[in-house]
Design an enzyme around this catalytic site. Sequence first.
Site, PDB file in Angstrom:
ATOM      1  CE  LYS A  74      -4.004  -2.001   2.299  1.00  0.00           C
ATOM      2  NZ  LYS A  74      -4.972  -1.913   3.392  1.00  0.00           N
ATOM      3  CB  SER A 108      -8.000   5.525   7.449  1.00  0.00           C
ATOM      4  OG  SER A 108      -7.818   5.079   8.756  1.00  0.00           O
TER       5      SER A 108
HETATM    6  P1  ADP Z   1      -6.357  -2.575   8.243  1.00  0.00           P
HETATM    7  O1  ADP Z   1      -5.967  -2.243   6.841  1.00  0.00           O
HETATM    8  O2  ADP Z   1      -5.398  -3.513   8.937  1.00  0.00           O
HETATM    9  O3  ADP Z   1      -7.785  -3.010   8.375  1.00  0.00           O
HETATM   10  P2  ADP Z   1      -7.158  -0.091   9.508  1.00  0.00           P
HETATM   11  O4  ADP Z   1      -6.297   0.979  10.093  1.00  0.00           O
HETATM   12  O5  ADP Z   1      -8.081   0.300   8.414  1.00  0.00           O
HETATM   13  O6  ADP Z   1      -6.146  -1.211   9.064  1.00  0.00           O
HETATM   14  O7  ADP Z   1      -8.037  -0.765  10.662  1.00  0.00           O
HETATM   15  C1  ADP Z   1      -7.466  -1.375  11.792  1.00  0.00           C
HETATM   16  C2  ADP Z   1      -8.565  -2.093  12.572  1.00  0.00           C
HETATM   17  O8  ADP Z   1      -9.490  -1.141  13.084  1.00  0.00           O
HETATM   18  C3  ADP Z   1      -9.403  -3.076  11.761  1.00  0.00           C
HETATM   19  O9  ADP Z   1      -9.746  -4.186  12.584  1.00  0.00           O
HETATM   20  C4  ADP Z   1     -10.646  -2.286  11.405  1.00  0.00           C
HETATM   21  O10 ADP Z   1     -11.762  -3.109  11.175  1.00  0.00           O
HETATM   22  C5  ADP Z   1     -10.812  -1.468  12.667  1.00  0.00           C
HETATM   23  N1  ADP Z   1     -11.573  -0.230  12.433  1.00  0.00           N
HETATM   24  C6  ADP Z   1     -11.353   0.707  11.490  1.00  0.00           C
HETATM   25  N2  ADP Z   1     -12.264   1.709  11.577  1.00  0.00           N
HETATM   26  C7  ADP Z   1     -13.088   1.386  12.614  1.00  0.00           C
HETATM   27  C8  ADP Z   1     -14.250   1.991  13.193  1.00  0.00           C
HETATM   28  N3  ADP Z   1     -14.764   3.132  12.701  1.00  0.00           N
HETATM   29  N4  ADP Z   1     -14.849   1.363  14.241  1.00  0.00           N
HETATM   30  C9  ADP Z   1     -14.329   0.197  14.705  1.00  0.00           C
HETATM   31  N5  ADP Z   1     -13.245  -0.422  14.206  1.00  0.00           N
HETATM   32  C10 ADP Z   1     -12.626   0.152  13.172  1.00  0.00           C
END
Ligand code: ADP
Length: 158
Positions: free
Chosen positions: A41, A128
């Site tokens: 990424k 994000s």
């Molecule tokens: P990844 O690419 O490893 O999923 P992220 O930073 O997008 O990395 O997410 C990390 C974790 O946080 C994942 O388990 C994701 O599902 C969770 N997550 C992301 N956004 C939220 C949210 N708004 N509420 C709850 N959990 C979240």
Amino acid sequence: MRRAVYPGNFDPITNGHLDIIARASTIFDEVVVAVGMNLGKSPMFTAEERMDMIRQACSHLPNVKAAMYTGLTVVFAASQGASVIVRGLRALSDFDYEFEMALTNRRLDDTIETVFLMTNAEYSFLSSSLVKEVSSFGGSVEGLVPSVVVDFLSRKLR
Ligand code: ADP
């Protein structure tokens, strides 16, 4: 001492992540928020910037620390002496991927348990990518991310 690792990209950390971190910090003795340096990424923020935002956003949570890692999450968790991986679940759409990852991680190291915390309904739509998209078009992300992230975003997009 029960230590948990919460891995992710955190590009950038949102209030949804922060909510999971705050809740995990009441369940486990220590939570290591682990910024993955995923080669596939191209993130908006460097791993150092992402860690810096996490540290500032979590400064009120004394048992939370930030770290970065490459490679397998289970190997990193074991190196930290952690027996738990925390992940957040937002909607059904997260389930397939998370299920696959959790089963793969168990196959790689069955001494580490994955624990899922359900999103706070208020943040169930929040990601994000959404934050990056809205702010890159000049929209306000106030209330969706910690205030340190608002500053980092406006500096990055200036
Ligand atoms: P990844 O690419 O490893 O999923 P992220 O930073 O997008 O990395 O997410 C990390 C974790 O946080 C994942 O388990 C994701 O599902 C969770 N997550 C992301 N956004 C939220 C949210 N708004 N509420 C709850 N959990 C979240």
